[in-house]
Write a protein that holds these residues in place. Structure first.
Motif, PDB file in Angstrom:
ATOM      1  N   PHE A 209       1.899  41.473  29.890  1.00  0.00           N
ATOM      2  CA  PHE A 209       1.059  40.285  29.735  1.00  0.00           C
ATOM      3  C   PHE A 209      -0.265  40.445  30.477  1.00  0.00           C
ATOM      4  CE2 PHE A 209       5.103  37.834  28.819  1.00  0.00           C
ATOM      5  CZ  PHE A 209       4.803  37.654  27.475  1.00  0.00           C
ATOM      6  N   THR A 210      -0.212  41.084  31.638  1.00  0.00           N
ATOM      7  CA  THR A 210      -1.455  41.348  32.371  1.00  0.00           C
ATOM      8  C   THR A 210      -2.364  42.273  31.579  1.00  0.00           C
ATOM      9  OG1 THR A 210      -0.303  41.077  34.480  1.00  0.00           O
ATOM     10  CG2 THR A 210      -2.422  42.209  34.522  1.00  0.00           C
ATOM     11  N   ALA A 211      -1.782  43.304  30.991  1.00  0.00           N
ATOM     12  CA  ALA A 211      -2.574  44.222  30.171  1.00  0.00           C
ATOM     13  C   ALA A 211      -3.173  43.508  28.972  1.00  0.00           C
ATOM     14  CB  ALA A 211      -1.699  45.380  29.710  1.00  0.00           C
ATOM     15  N   SER A 212      -2.397  42.628  28.326  1.00  0.00           N
ATOM     16  CA  SER A 212      -2.919  41.889  27.176  1.00  0.00           C
ATOM     17  C   SER A 212      -4.084  40.997  27.581  1.00  0.00           C
ATOM     18  CB  SER A 212      -1.798  41.050  26.550  1.00  0.00           C
ATOM     19  OG  SER A 212      -0.749  41.869  26.098  1.00  0.00           O
ATOM     20  N   ALA A 213      -3.962  40.366  28.742  1.00  0.00           N
ATOM     21  CA  ALA A 213      -5.051  39.507  29.203  1.00  0.00           C
ATOM     22  C   ALA A 213      -6.317  40.306  29.489  1.00  0.00           C
ATOM     23  CB  ALA A 213      -4.611  38.738  30.454  1.00  0.00           C
ATOM     24  N   ILE A 214      -6.145  41.493  30.084  1.00  0.00           N
ATOM     25  CA  ILE A 214      -7.317  42.331  30.384  1.00  0.00           C
ATOM     26  C   ILE A 214      -7.964  42.839  29.100  1.00  0.00           C
ATOM     27  CG2 ILE A 214      -8.080  44.467  31.487  1.00  0.00           C
ATOM     28  CD1 ILE A 214      -5.887  44.063  33.561  1.00  0.00           C
ATOM     29  N   ILE A 215      -7.142  43.276  28.161  1.00  0.00           N
ATOM     30  CA  ILE A 215      -7.676  43.806  26.908  1.00  0.00           C
ATOM     31  C   ILE A 215      -8.398  42.720  26.122  1.00  0.00           C
ATOM     32  CG2 ILE A 215      -7.031  44.802  24.682  1.00  0.00           C
ATOM     33  CD1 ILE A 215      -4.776  46.253  26.108  1.00  0.00           C
ATOM     34  N   SER A 216      -7.849  41.512  26.113  1.00  0.00           N
ATOM     35  CA  SER A 216      -8.484  40.428  25.368  1.00  0.00           C
ATOM     36  C   SER A 216      -9.844  40.056  25.935  1.00  0.00           C
ATOM     37  CB  SER A 216      -7.578  39.197  25.378  1.00  0.00           C
ATOM     38  OG  SER A 216      -7.413  38.695  26.701  1.00  0.00           O
ATOM     39  N   ARG A 217     -10.080  40.356  27.202  1.00  0.00           N
ATOM     40  CA  ARG A 217     -11.384  40.055  27.810  1.00  0.00           C
ATOM     41  C   ARG A 217     -12.329  41.242  27.774  1.00  0.00           C
ATOM     42  NH1 ARG A 217      -9.878  36.527  33.253  1.00  0.00           N
ATOM     43  NH2 ARG A 217      -8.690  34.890  32.175  1.00  0.00           N
ATOM     44  N   SER A 218     -11.873  42.398  27.361  1.00  0.00           N
ATOM     45  CA  SER A 218     -12.724  43.573  27.292  1.00  0.00           C
ATOM     46  C   SER A 218     -12.446  44.313  26.000  1.00  0.00           C
ATOM     47  CB  SER A 218     -12.463  44.500  28.491  1.00  0.00           C
ATOM     48  OG  SER A 218     -11.122  44.915  28.521  1.00  0.00           O
TER      49      SER A 218
ATOM     50  N   GLY B 148      -8.575  50.757  24.656  1.00  0.00           N
ATOM     51  CA  GLY B 148      -7.572  51.796  24.461  1.00  0.00           C
ATOM     52  C   GLY B 148      -7.127  52.419  25.765  1.00  0.00           C
ATOM     53  N   ILE B 149      -8.061  52.593  26.709  1.00  0.00           N
ATOM     54  CA  ILE B 149      -7.695  53.146  28.011  1.00  0.00           C
ATOM     55  C   ILE B 149      -6.723  52.216  28.729  1.00  0.00           C
ATOM     56  CG2 ILE B 149      -8.567  53.816  30.273  1.00  0.00           C
ATOM     57  CD1 ILE B 149     -11.183  54.604  28.909  1.00  0.00           C
ATOM     58  N   ILE B 150      -7.054  50.931  28.730  1.00  0.00           N
ATOM     59  CA  ILE B 150      -6.186  49.964  29.417  1.00  0.00           C
ATOM     60  C   ILE B 150      -4.844  49.851  28.702  1.00  0.00           C
ATOM     61  CG2 ILE B 150      -5.950  47.555  30.109  1.00  0.00           C
ATOM     62  CD1 ILE B 150      -8.989  47.431  30.317  1.00  0.00           C
ATOM     63  N   GLY B 151      -4.883  49.756  27.377  1.00  0.00           N
ATOM     64  CA  GLY B 151      -3.634  49.632  26.630  1.00  0.00           C
ATOM     65  C   GLY B 151      -2.739  50.849  26.793  1.00  0.00           C
ATOM     66  N   GLY B 152      -3.329  52.047  26.703  1.00  0.00           N
ATOM     67  CA  GLY B 152      -2.530  53.259  26.885  1.00  0.00           C
ATOM     68  C   GLY B 152      -1.953  53.375  28.279  1.00  0.00           C
TER      69      GLY B 152
END
Length: 339
Positions: free
Chosen positions: A322-331, A246-250
């Motif tokens: 897309f960068t955010a999606s990649a980070i969220i998918s790994r965490s 949520g932190i990264i996505g927000g």
């Protein structure tokens, strides 16, 4: 509905594992079809927007050249001397200033709402945050122009005086020994525009972080307290790891909003077409503000140049998402807080 096949006979020579098959009900089929259709529509719209910008930008990019278009700071399509180096760097600088303000403010507010505030105050704060998200950007821009800019100049002068040895805080032409400083050197700057945009994206980031933190497992919270953890220890070991997505996505959603903000920046900045890394100094620019400023007076070729600038902003925003999606998918939220 889950169906388990019958087990093989006891005297079977080669027993095989029983197959477990699912037979979705009609409601599941309808739900999957609706969600799949919604995703396809959104993806189609994005592709069509990208194609529209690309087709309309070809004329200007072909006439100028891709490398020159990216590296040129001036903006004079009438003389075929234009590029996005200045406006794109200004867009990124304003977004960075906005995130520097909004991220700690949103994170602290979300933690206060979910972990500290009493239930009655929690509901009031949540409603206030949601109402702030509905305030039009032009209102923020007028507030920044009429109120914030007047009252923040002295703080900008203080930063320039004591931290001017850092390049981003240096203001060309400023004299710290002058008892009557020139306030015009500090107005309409990247710093002021970034503060206004940062306050605009705080509600979005806070809402997403609050929702993420509130879903942290109760069992793990109580388990941390049972093991002797303090409230901050519980937040650090349970809530923050669970809410990392949520932190990264927000944050990334707020960054996307900051990159594309138009009216508030248009009202505050003094547009220049020079790369300016001095955030306290007068003068800045952004791609969205450039399009809003030049759209009404554009001919066919100038419109193509503006479409090319819009395409660059579109690609930058897609790269961030897309960068955010990649980070969220790994965490994934809770991945590090599961026992």
């Amino acid at each position: 509905m889950t169906v388990i096949d019958q087990a093989p006979a006891a005297d079977a020579e080669a027993a095989t594992p029983r197959a477990i098959r699912q037979r979705p009900e009609r409601a599941d089929h309808v739900f999957r079809s609706l969600t799949r259709g919604g995703g396809i529509i959104v993806l189609t719209v994005m592709i069509l927007v990208g194609l529209f910008l690309t087709v309309n930008a070809v004329q200007a990019i072909s006439a100028r050249g891709l490398v020159e278009f990216i590296t040129t700071q001036d903006w004079a399509p009438e003389s075929n001397n234009f590029g996005i180096a200045a406006v794109l760097s200004g867009t990124v600088m304003i977004a960075i200033v906005a995130l520097t303000l909004s991220l700690p403010l949103s994170l602290g507010t979300a933690l206060f709402i979910t972990e500290i505030a009493p239930p009655r105050i929690r509901g009031i704060l949540t409603s206030v945050i949601d109402l702030m998200a509905a305030v039009p950007s032009v209102v923020f821009g007028l507030w920044g122009l009429a109120f914030l800019q007047v009252n923040i100049v002295q703080f900008s002068q203080w930063l320039s005086t004591w931290f001017g040895w850092i390049p981003i805080f240096r203001v060309d032409g400023a004299d710290p020994a002058n008892p009557l400083p020139n306030d015009a050197l500090y107005t309409s700057s990247t710093f002021i525009a970034g503060l206004v945009v940062g306050l605009m994206i705080v509600p979005i980031q806070t809402s997403i972080m609050t929702e993420s933190f509130s879903r942290a497992p109760i069992g793990e919270r109580e388990g941390a307290f049972a093991l002797g953890a303090t409230r901050w220890g519980m937040i650090r070991s349970v809530v923050l790891p669970f809410g990392r997505g949520g932190i990264i996505g927000g944050t990334m959603l707020g960054l996307g909003r900051a990159l594309g903000e138009t009216i508030a920046i248009y009202l505050i900045i003094s547009p220049i077409f020079t790369i300016n890394f001095h955030i306290l100094q007068n003068g800045s620019n952004s791609v969205a503000a450039l399009i809003a400023l030049r759209y009404s007076e554009s001919n066919e070729f100038t419109m193509s140049a503006l479409m090319a600038a819009g395409l660059s902003l579109f690609l930058l925003t897609m790269a961030v998402n897309f960068t955010a999606s990649a980070i969220i998918s790994r965490s994934r939220s809770g991945a590090e807080s599961e026992g």
